[in-house]
Design a protein around this motif. Sequence first.
Motif, short mmCIF file in Angstrom:
data_model
loop_
_atom_site.label_atom_id
_atom_site.label_comp_id
_atom_site.label_asym_id
_atom_site.label_seq_id
_atom_site.Cartn_x
_atom_site.Cartn_y
_atom_site.Cartn_z
N GLU A 114 0.64 -7.43 2.27
CA GLU A 114 0.13 -6.06 2.42
C GLU A 114 -1.38 -6.06 2.64
OE1 GLU A 114 -0.02 -1.75 0.12
OE2 GLU A 114 0.79 -3.50 -0.92
N ARG A 130 -3.02 4.50 1.61
CA ARG A 130 -1.63 4.91 1.69
C ARG A 130 -1.10 4.81 3.12
NH1 ARG A 130 0.85 10.71 -0.46
NH2 ARG A 130 3.01 10.33 0.24
N ARG A 133 -0.52 1.25 4.13
CA ARG A 133 0.70 0.70 3.54
C ARG A 133 1.92 1.15 4.32
NH1 ARG A 133 2.36 -1.29 -1.58
NH2 ARG A 133 4.56 -0.93 -1.98
N GLU A 134 1.98 2.43 4.67
CA GLU A 134 3.11 2.95 5.43
C GLU A 134 3.20 2.29 6.80
OE1 GLU A 134 2.43 7.12 5.52
OE2 GLU A 134 3.13 7.46 3.45
N VAL A 137 4.53 -1.31 6.51
CA VAL A 137 5.99 -1.34 6.37
C VAL A 137 6.65 -1.14 7.73
CG1 VAL A 137 7.98 -0.14 5.40
CG2 VAL A 137 5.99 -0.60 3.97
N THR A 141 8.99 -3.96 9.58
CA THR A 141 10.34 -3.59 10.02
C THR A 141 10.52 -3.88 11.50
OG1 THR A 141 10.44 -1.84 8.35
CG2 THR A 141 12.02 -1.71 10.17
N ASP A 147 13.88 -5.93 4.02
CA ASP A 147 13.26 -5.42 2.79
C ASP A 147 11.74 -5.53 2.83
OD1 ASP A 147 15.81 -4.98 1.70
OD2 ASP A 147 15.92 -7.02 0.91
N GLU A 149 9.35 -3.54 2.00
CA GLU A 149 8.63 -3.11 0.81
C GLU A 149 8.51 -4.24 -0.21
OE1 GLU A 149 11.16 -1.50 2.11
OE2 GLU A 149 10.46 0.51 2.68
N THR A 150 9.57 -5.05 -0.32
CA THR A 150 9.53 -6.20 -1.23
C THR A 150 8.56 -7.26 -0.72
OG1 THR A 150 11.82 -5.82 -1.91
CG2 THR A 150 10.91 -8.01 -2.30
N LEU A 152 5.90 -6.94 0.95
CA LEU A 152 4.49 -6.58 0.85
C LEU A 152 3.79 -7.35 -0.26
CD1 LEU A 152 4.62 -2.66 1.19
CD2 LEU A 152 3.82 -4.29 2.90
N GLU A 153 4.55 -7.66 -1.31
CA GLU A 153 3.98 -8.34 -2.48
C GLU A 153 3.98 -9.86 -2.34
OE1 GLU A 153 2.68 -6.61 -5.21
OE2 GLU A 153 2.92 -4.96 -3.78
N ARG A 291 7.35 -6.90 -10.63
CA ARG A 291 6.74 -5.62 -10.30
C ARG A 291 6.13 -5.00 -11.55
NH1 ARG A 291 11.67 -3.30 -6.58
NH2 ARG A 291 11.20 -4.45 -4.69
#
Length: 543
Positions: A114, A130, A133-134, A137, A141, A147, A149-150, A152-153, A291
């Motif tokens: 991210e 924000r 981040r969007e 994602v 994709t 996944d 969102e997962t 990102l970390e 998380r």
Amino acid sequence: MNSTEPLLQIEDLSVAFHQEGRTTLAVDHVSLTLNKGETLAVVGESGSGKSVTALSCVRLLPYPAASHPSGRILFKGRDMLTLSPKELQKVRGNDITMIFQEPMTSLNPLHRVEKQIGEILRRHRGLSERAARERTVELLTAVGIRDPETRLESYPHQLSGGQRQRVMIAMALANEPDLLIADEPTTALDVTVQAQILALLKEIQARMGMAMLFITHDLGIVRKIADRVAVMTDGKVVETGPTEEVFTNPQHEYTRHLLAAEPKGNPPEPDPNAPIVVETKDLKVWFPIKRGLMRRTVDHIKAVDGIDLTVRKGETLGVVGESGSGKTTLGFAILRLISSDGRIVFMGDSIDGRSWSGMRPLRSKMQIVFQDPYGSLSPRMSVGEIIAEGLRIHSGKNAQERDEAVVKVLREVGLDPAMRSRYPHEFSGGQRQRIAIARALVLEPDFIMLDEPTSALDRSVQAQVVDLLREVQERHDLTFLFISHDLQVVRALANEVIVMRGGKVVERGATRDIFEAPKTEYTRALMAAALYHEQAPPEVVAD
């Protein structure tokens, strides 16, 4: 910029490298043009000057060790070779972006996905935290990461080679550039994801009017994506023209040589009664997903989930599957390079309970060729020192004997032994992979894990390396675990194949049976994707 002028125009470009009083001409009076919205593929064998030409376009060569004795590189009418550092900074990342060949060395190992993508969006496009981040994602994709969102970390080391490359592609596309320079962008990807990425790049190109300078050794990809192709060898462009014309009616002998080169033949027949070298039982590698403020484990990524396998002496077991399927993690677990649960037996001894120091006596008997040759070769050691290091630790040979062994193995992998005093950065990607193979072979081990060993090599060198591996295997009765997304190479080397998906084995059997009569839908999709340059890309599941 005049609308009738090319977006990128390379005129009479030469690139020289200077070291220790020697000057080597890597690019020799090359001229190329690229129009807006067009894709120009530059192909050739390792060391032909493809990447050096591309890096010159954004002045990323190691100056002053490199120089331009002649030529201009005009981008939108401005000569890139004369721009000031401030002007260059504005062009890089905005107007021109680049996807590099080796993602592990291009991504910051200390930052999560991210942060690395978001930093570009915030710096160049002024997005809020924000919004960045969007958008991140969305990009993940778009490049086929499951996944997002997962992920990102995740840190780069927690991703497969193919996933890391897709993160690089997302970063390059973030600012919607006018020109994308792609240096072997699908080298680390399996065939199904190659099809996805090529379709993605073409879709984005059509939508944005983006031009692409596409550097590759894979002629199947060239035919699928390029409008025009330029063929390079020894720093010179020997043929250029519309892609279909070059493929159907090549004029230069070197072009015909490239088109004819491919891995062929069959692996040595194994002895069904030979002793078992490697055996696993219910092998598992689960990575925790953490998380929240306290970083608590909320789930697991089941990279390897209960795998049984047996590999006998003199046999090659091929492991295939999409990026992220667990292929490489399986190999690392067998070699005890990462923690795992389950039973691992090597040469009759259970090694799953051995400590790191307890594994050391076995390291000379089990070797590995990594997927990323540049990241696995020390930049501070010469090639001779890199290859001889294992001999110095394990063999007890004196300095002269070690040097003789280095000379011999360099000849085996097709490199000039006189180059053993040079350093890894002085070699092309394909040459570095051959050095990595030589390092593994020099100890003559019983078992070698080959993790995408030909992914960085052009097709003709792939054929040479496949022949070399077969010869060495037969001569020394070696056992290979061969991990690859290149099914043509797997077919030429492997006696048996296991197909992995989501950490599990979905199909296994003799190589001929797997290729000619696959039983599962997933395996059939892989086989169809291997022929994507001859047919429409198949629908595949995102990684």
